[in-house]
Scaffold this motif. Structure first.
Motif, short mmCIF file in Angstrom:
data_model
loop_
_atom_site.label_atom_id
_atom_site.label_comp_id
_atom_site.label_asym_id
_atom_site.label_seq_id
_atom_site.Cartn_x
_atom_site.Cartn_y
_atom_site.Cartn_z
N VAL A 34 53.06 6.82 -71.32
CA VAL A 34 51.88 5.94 -71.33
C VAL A 34 51.39 5.89 -70.25
O VAL A 34 50.30 5.24 -69.84
N ALA A 35 52.29 5.57 -68.96
CA ALA A 35 51.72 5.40 -67.58
C ALA A 35 50.85 6.75 -67.37
O ALA A 35 49.83 6.22 -66.81
N TRP A 36 50.93 7.62 -67.38
CA TRP A 36 50.27 8.59 -67.37
C TRP A 36 49.03 8.48 -67.77
O TRP A 36 47.71 8.90 -67.74
N VAL A 37 48.97 8.11 -69.35
CA VAL A 37 47.32 7.51 -69.84
C VAL A 37 46.83 6.07 -69.75
O VAL A 37 45.59 6.94 -69.02
N ALA A 38 47.58 5.70 -68.77
CA ALA A 38 46.80 4.39 -68.56
C ALA A 38 46.36 4.92 -67.25
O ALA A 38 45.68 4.08 -66.83
N ARG A 39 47.01 5.01 -66.02
CA ARG A 39 45.97 5.65 -65.26
C ARG A 39 45.33 6.04 -65.76
O ARG A 39 43.92 5.91 -64.58
#
Length: 398
Positions: A34-39
């Motif tokens: 999720v954090a990778w996509v939100a980045r």
């Protein structure tokens, strides 16, 4: 008797701690994706226009009404219109006041965690230890088409289907037949891909008990789910979408045209990354494995056969992970024993190589990435060197 009771309590505590560890690891691995996509796209949930694909628009339209009730052409296109369970769950959430996109994002996140947790429990049930099972979860989380894609295109039914597929395989191994029938009903109403589990179960039961017993049990357990599967297709009449034969003609021609441009890469290293050189390092053992476990071969073969009817690649092939990941973990175990390598060191190297695949594989910013994933030469070089190293060590040992 007291000693037996003490041992039983210790087993229960150990199992509870193991499950808690699995839940924590699954949540962290999904959070990293999720954090990778939100980045790239900002805080979740991002809006549909930021995803340069088409499929999710069908599921957004389907969640607006009860299955088959929406007049929208997007909601009545085959085969999407028959995958009703995930949109139905989100529709129920919207009736309770939840935003549709938030409902899809939250349900996808939950089902991805459950998918990893089910995989963890399945790997343990296959006889792998806790460290191997956690490592298998980590590998699955770094497959670009398994978690990250669905934190990007989060309206899809696949996270629920992935969970139900692994849960179904686990129930087949445990002999939990009543629960298996219920999961089959949910799986077939989620996505037709759950048919893989039915084939797996029938082949496994045939190997263990014979054809007649396998067919009898299959008819008992899967008759009602298959009837429901058919009824949905009778009651919901599509207004658009190709026939199965038309889809096969189009997809086989498409894959043939782009075979060396990207399809061959996408169907191997692009989808499974480091699992490919690991399994090829023990290629001589594959025929024996196939004879002893024809159900595993059948599942992988069907996952690849689905490429003839649908235009995605890694999103279809990840359904073979419950077979390929435990096989790869056993290869790591055999390499560490036979080559006298540190198992922890080998696991770390494998994880870093898969992280390379994850980082190098684009997932947004270009239309059609689910169909036309470009060849990544850095991935080929890194995994090729790893495979040559494994082959060289094996040749030197021989």
């Amino acid at each position: 008797m007291p000693s037996l009771g003490r041992a039983f309590r210790l087993t229960r505590v150990s199992s509870a701690r193991q499950t808690a560890l699995g839940v924590l690891a699954a949540a962290l691995l999904v959070a990293l994706n999720v954090a990778w996509v939100a980045r790239a796209l900002g805080p979740p949930p991002h809006r549909p226009r930021e995803v340069l694909e088409l499929d999710h628009r069908r599921y957004i339209a389907m969640a607006g009404e009860l299955p088959g009730a929406s007049p929208s052409a997007h909601s009545r296109e085959a085969p999407f219109c028959w995958r009703i369970l995930s949109p139905l769950l989100v529709h129920g959430a919207t009736r309770a006041g939840v935003d549709l996109h938030l409902g899809y994002w939250a349900s996808t996140t939950l089902f991805l965690i459950l998918f990893l947790l089910a995989l963890f429990r399945y790997l343990v049930a296959l006889g792998l230890d806790t460290a191997q099972a956690l490592f298998g979860m980590a590998l699955a989380s770094l497959m670009p088409g398994a978690l990250r894609w669905y934190t990007y295109q989060y309206w899809m039914p696949d996270p629920l289907c992935l969970f139900l597929v692994v849960l179904g395989l686990h129930l087949v191994h445990r002999g939990r037949h009543a629960a298996l029938s219920l999961v089959a009903l949910a799986g077939l109403l989620t996505r037709e891909t759950w048919l893989l589990v039915i084939v797996y179960a029938l082949v496994r039961w045939t190997r263990v008990e014979g054809l007649r017993a396998s067919l009898r049990r299959g008819l008992t357990l899967f008759a009602l789910p298959l009837v429901a599967f058919g009824v949905v297709r009778v009651l919901i009449l599509p207004q658009a979408g190709p026939t199965l034969l038309d889809a096969a003609r189009e997809m086989l021609a498409f894959r043939a045209r782009h075979l060396f441009e990207n399809q061959l890469y996408f169907a191997t290293l692009g989808s499974f990354g480091v699992l490919v050189p690991l399994l090829l390092a023990r290629a001589a053992r594959i025929p024996r494995f196939a004879r002893e476990h024809p159900e595993d071969v059948a599942l992988v073969a069907m996952a690849y056969a689905s490429l003839a009817f649908a235009n995605n690649t890694d999103r279809l092939l990840v359904y073979a992970l419950p077979v390929l990941i435990p096989a790869s973990l056993r290869v790591i175990g055999s390499l560490s024993r036979e080559e006298r390598w540190s198992r922890a060191g080998l696991m770390l190297a494998v994880l870093l190589l898969q992280a390379l695949v994850y980082v190098q594989t684009p997932f947004y910013g270009t239309p059609g990435l689910s169909m036309l994933q470009p060849i990544q030469w850095t991935v080929i070089a890194g995994l090729g060197c790893f495979w040559l190293l494994l082959c060289r060590r094996a040749a030197r040992r021989a």
